[in-house]
Design an enzyme around this catalytic site. Structure first.
Site, mmCIF file in Angstrom:
data_model
loop_
_atom_site.group_PDB
_atom_site.id
_atom_site.type_symbol
_atom_site.label_atom_id
_atom_site.label_comp_id
_atom_site.label_asym_id
_atom_site.label_seq_id
_atom_site.Cartn_x
_atom_site.Cartn_y
_atom_site.Cartn_z
ATOM 1 N N LYS A 83 -1.479 -11.428 1.505
ATOM 2 C CA LYS A 83 -0.119 -11.568 2.058
ATOM 3 C C LYS A 83 -0.012 -10.592 3.219
ATOM 4 O O LYS A 83 -0.063 -9.368 3.029
ATOM 5 C CB LYS A 83 0.894 -11.259 0.951
ATOM 6 C CG LYS A 83 2.225 -10.709 1.386
ATOM 7 C CD LYS A 83 3.162 -11.788 1.885
ATOM 8 C CE LYS A 83 4.522 -11.180 2.186
ATOM 9 N NZ LYS A 83 4.529 -10.370 3.428
ATOM 10 N N CYS A 133 -0.293 6.566 6.685
ATOM 11 C CA CYS A 133 0.069 7.024 5.341
ATOM 12 C C CYS A 133 -0.410 8.444 5.098
ATOM 13 O O CYS A 133 0.140 9.154 4.274
ATOM 14 C CB CYS A 133 -0.501 6.074 4.301
ATOM 15 S SG CYS A 133 -2.256 5.799 4.549
ATOM 16 N N GLU A 177 -1.699 1.751 -3.244
ATOM 17 C CA GLU A 177 -1.926 2.753 -2.188
ATOM 18 C C GLU A 177 -0.587 2.924 -1.491
ATOM 19 O O GLU A 177 -0.172 2.053 -0.721
ATOM 20 C CB GLU A 177 -2.955 2.243 -1.180
ATOM 21 C CG GLU A 177 -4.346 2.108 -1.725
ATOM 22 C CD GLU A 177 -5.006 3.433 -2.008
ATOM 23 O OE1 GLU A 177 -4.514 4.472 -1.543
ATOM 24 O OE2 GLU A 177 -6.006 3.425 -2.724
HETATM 25 P P1 NAD Z 1 6.580 -2.264 2.410
HETATM 26 O O1 NAD Z 1 6.360 -1.680 1.058
HETATM 27 O O2 NAD Z 1 7.958 -2.512 2.877
HETATM 28 O O3 NAD Z 1 5.833 -3.698 2.544
HETATM 29 C C1 NAD Z 1 4.462 -3.863 2.216
HETATM 30 C C2 NAD Z 1 4.209 -5.330 1.879
HETATM 31 O O4 NAD Z 1 4.874 -5.660 0.657
HETATM 32 C C3 NAD Z 1 4.712 -6.326 2.930
HETATM 33 O O5 NAD Z 1 3.716 -7.324 3.133
HETATM 34 C C4 NAD Z 1 5.954 -6.913 2.268
HETATM 35 O O6 NAD Z 1 6.259 -8.224 2.690
HETATM 36 C C5 NAD Z 1 5.535 -6.913 0.802
HETATM 37 N N1 NAD Z 1 6.663 -6.999 -0.147
HETATM 38 C C6 NAD Z 1 7.942 -6.597 0.035
HETATM 39 N N2 NAD Z 1 8.682 -6.847 -1.077
HETATM 40 C C7 NAD Z 1 7.839 -7.404 -1.983
HETATM 41 C C8 NAD Z 1 7.993 -7.872 -3.327
HETATM 42 N N3 NAD Z 1 9.175 -7.827 -3.971
HETATM 43 N N4 NAD Z 1 6.910 -8.373 -3.970
HETATM 44 C C9 NAD Z 1 5.702 -8.419 -3.348
HETATM 45 N N5 NAD Z 1 5.505 -8.014 -2.081
HETATM 46 C C10 NAD Z 1 6.553 -7.496 -1.401
HETATM 47 O O7 NAD Z 1 5.799 -1.302 3.395
HETATM 48 P P2 NAD Z 1 5.950 -1.168 4.978
HETATM 49 O O8 NAD Z 1 7.254 -0.557 5.301
HETATM 50 O O9 NAD Z 1 5.558 -2.453 5.616
HETATM 51 O O10 NAD Z 1 4.772 -0.115 5.258
HETATM 52 C C11 NAD Z 1 4.919 1.261 5.236
HETATM 53 C C12 NAD Z 1 4.503 1.888 3.915
HETATM 54 O O11 NAD Z 1 3.132 1.616 3.622
HETATM 55 C C13 NAD Z 1 4.605 3.387 3.998
HETATM 56 O O12 NAD Z 1 5.186 3.917 2.829
HETATM 57 C C14 NAD Z 1 3.152 3.832 4.099
HETATM 58 O O13 NAD Z 1 2.896 5.138 3.728
HETATM 59 C C15 NAD Z 1 2.473 2.840 3.247
HETATM 60 N N6 NAD Z 1 1.034 2.820 3.543
HETATM 61 C C16 NAD Z 1 0.139 3.339 2.626
HETATM 62 C C17 NAD Z 1 -1.218 3.372 2.909
HETATM 63 C C18 NAD Z 1 -2.223 3.903 1.940
HETATM 64 O O14 NAD Z 1 -3.382 3.507 1.999
HETATM 65 N N7 NAD Z 1 -1.907 4.799 1.024
HETATM 66 C C19 NAD Z 1 -1.686 2.874 4.110
HETATM 67 C C20 NAD Z 1 -0.759 2.369 5.020
HETATM 68 C C21 NAD Z 1 0.597 2.344 4.713
#
Ligand code: NAD
Length: 498
Positions: free
Chosen positions: A182, A291, A257
């Site tokens: 996704k 992140c 993650e």
């Molecule tokens: P987010 O959590 O808003 O979205 C991530 C994904 O989840 C998107 O594809 C979104 O459509 C999907 N999603 C949203 N609601 C959902 C649900 N109810 N069920 C299933 N999927 C759903 O994250 P974001 O704002 O796009 O990204 C930023 C975050 O990602 C930050 O907190 C960042 O630290 C984290 N991040 C972590 C790492 C790591 O490896 N630790 C790496 C990069 C980013």
């Protein structure tokens, strides 16, 4: 200036080896953060679209060429994927830059480096095996076989798209699983371009699928689908809570993650040139949208003033601008929501006793892009919002410490635990502090290093499970235990006393 529909680049999802619109015909626009204008048109997946992708992945796992392929053949396919990917790194990097605002020099490099991840897992594909157990029973030959889990749902955010995907699907496919990915609604295009690489590499239909759309219904349908066996999620902690609830529907194994508020500790015996470069690298690379960003900077009181001045002077020289331009050093933020969240949080910090040392505003003369200056905020304590919450932008909170114990206590005083950095010339101190830090990664006298060989993941609200390295491939398998009775005699009747 807004683009007309005909100027927007149309994309389709990749399901069961074919290109598909949403069954509803609905689409949404993807916006270029450097200009604030739409540039691509993306299908908005419905629950049925996602269901179709999961069923295709399930079919590919249970029937067809992927299901019967040897691990060595799978490894060869992954190697080819890495090779084809390297040929397309320029185009993939360019698409990621247009869609996310990340600097082209970084996305181009990352797109070519992730070929190494596929090559690494290509090599591991036929090295995952079970054991023969020296079992405590006579006449029994007992062994374990390592099996793939089934359909993997991979859900990713918008930053470092290709990298985040490589660390999930490299081990998942090498182990023999199939994948439904996704993409983030904020940057789907790079992953739809990436699906073309899969097609060119010749993977059988259904082995790798990409669906687009929003958290609900697309992500929700995927992660609660009864045919999904494993969820690999990268994103924020609030979404992760939904993912865990969704997994209660299908009992899929989960790895998370999540975000971070990573500390960077600089001791008074550190090489200060190296340490100030480490600060720039940790928080202003990728405009802080990482992140592992070192967003809490702890300076020993003896070097606090001197280092703060140095870092502020360097921050003032960072060239902010068009992410496609070779001389830009910092691009825009990826979404307007982030920009306003950061603006509000910095304003709240200064209202609560913090001092703005540098930045804190949108630079002039960069049009409608979502740019924000590299920002340094000297904080009185850790209680204010700017120190507690992940901002995902080029903003560092600076705090002071007076000894090793205080540095460790302050660094660990957080809900997160993804990464940490330590700058000191004292090896003993580096090792003591590394041991005491509650985070999944510690960088000593360096920052932001990653490799296909090195596990990556967090503690606490930064999630659980590890990506990259040998462990990751085992995480996409489970052992099956096989008992074979080697005795020539019939087994005893259990209801007749011997
Ligand atoms: P987010 O959590 O808003 O979205 C991530 C994904 O989840 C998107 O594809 C979104 O459509 C999907 N999603 C949203 N609601 C959902 C649900 N109810 N069920 C299933 N999927 C759903 O994250 P974001 O704002 O796009 O990204 C930023 C975050 O990602 C930050 O907190 C960042 O630290 C984290 N991040 C972590 C790492 C790591 O490896 N630790 C790496 C990069 C980013």
């Amino acid at each position: 200036m807004s683009a007309t529909m005909s100027e927007l680049k149309p994309y389709q999802m990749y399901i069961d080896g074919t290109w598909a619109d949403s069954e509803s015909g609905k689409t949404f626009e993807s916006i270029n953060p450097a200009t604030g204008t739409p540039w691509a048109i993306i299908p908005e997946a419905t629950g049925n679209d996602v269901d179709r992708a999961v069923r295709a992945a399930h079919r590919a796992f249970t029937e067809g060429p992927w299901a019967t392929m040897t691990a060595t053949e799978r490894g060869k396919m992954l190697r080819r994927l890495g090779d084809v990917l390297a040929e397309h790194s320029e185009k993939l990097g360019f698409t990621e830059t247009i869609d996310t605002g990340k600097l082209l020099k970084e996305t181009r490099w990352q797109a070519s480096y992730i070929a190494d991840f596929f090559h690494y897992y290509a090599g591991l594909a036929d090295k995952v095996h079970g054991d023969t157990l020296p079992i405590d029973k006579p006449n029994m030959w007992t062994m374990t076989v390592r099996e793939p889990l089934g359909v993997v749902a991979a859900v990713v955010p918008w930053n470092s798209q290709l990298f985040l995907v490589a660390v999930k699907i490299g081990p998942a496919l090498a182990a023999g699983n199939t994948v439904v990915l996704k993409a983030s609604e904020h940057a789907s295009a790079p992953l739809l371009e990436f699906a073309k690489v899969f097609e060119e590499a010749g993977f059988p239909p259904g082995v790798f699928n990409v669906v687009t759309g929003f958290g609900d219904p697309s992500g929700k349908t995927l992660t609660s689908h009864p045919l999904v066996d494993r969820i690999s999620f990268t994103g924020g902690p609030d979404t992760a809570r939904h993912i865990m609830r969704n997994a209660a529907e299908n009992f899929a194994q989960v790895s998370l993650e999540l975000g971070g508020k990573s500390p960077l500790l600089i001791f008074d015996d550190a090489d200060l040139d190296s340490a100030s470069n480490g600060v720039l690298l940790s928080i202003f690379s990728a405009s802080g949208q990482s992140c592992v960003a070192g967003s809490r900077l702890f300076l020993h009181e003896r070097v606090h003033d001197q280092l703060l001045e140095r870092i502020a002077n360097r921050a003032a020289q960072i060239r902010i601008g068009d992410p496609l331009a070779d001389d830009s050093q910092m691009g825009p933020l990826a979404t307007p929501a982030q920009l306003s969240n950061i603006q509000d949080t910095v304003a709240d910090a200064t209202a609560n006793g913090a001092t703005l040392v540098h930045g804190g505003r949108q630079p002039d003369a960069l049009g409608d892009g979502w740019y924000y200056e590299p920002t340094i905020v000297d904080c009185p304590n850790q209680d204010i919002g700017i120190v507690q919450r992940e901002l995902f932008g080029p903003v560092v909170s600076v705090l002071k410490f007076n000894d090793e114990q205080e540095a460790i206590r302050l660094a660990n005083d957080t809900r997160f635990g993804l990464a940490a950095g330590v700058f000191t010339r004292d090896v003993g101190k580096a090792l003591r502090v590394t041991k005491a830090l509650r985070s999944g990664i510690v960088w000593v006298n360096t920052y932001r290093m990653v490799s296909p060989l090195a596990p990556f993941g967090g503690y606490n609200e930064s999630g659980f499970g590890r990506e990259s390295g040998m462990d990751a491939i085992y995480d996409y398998t489970r052992p099956k235990t096989v008992w074979i009775n080697t005795s020539p005699d019939p087994i005893a009747d259990p209801f007749v006393m011997q």
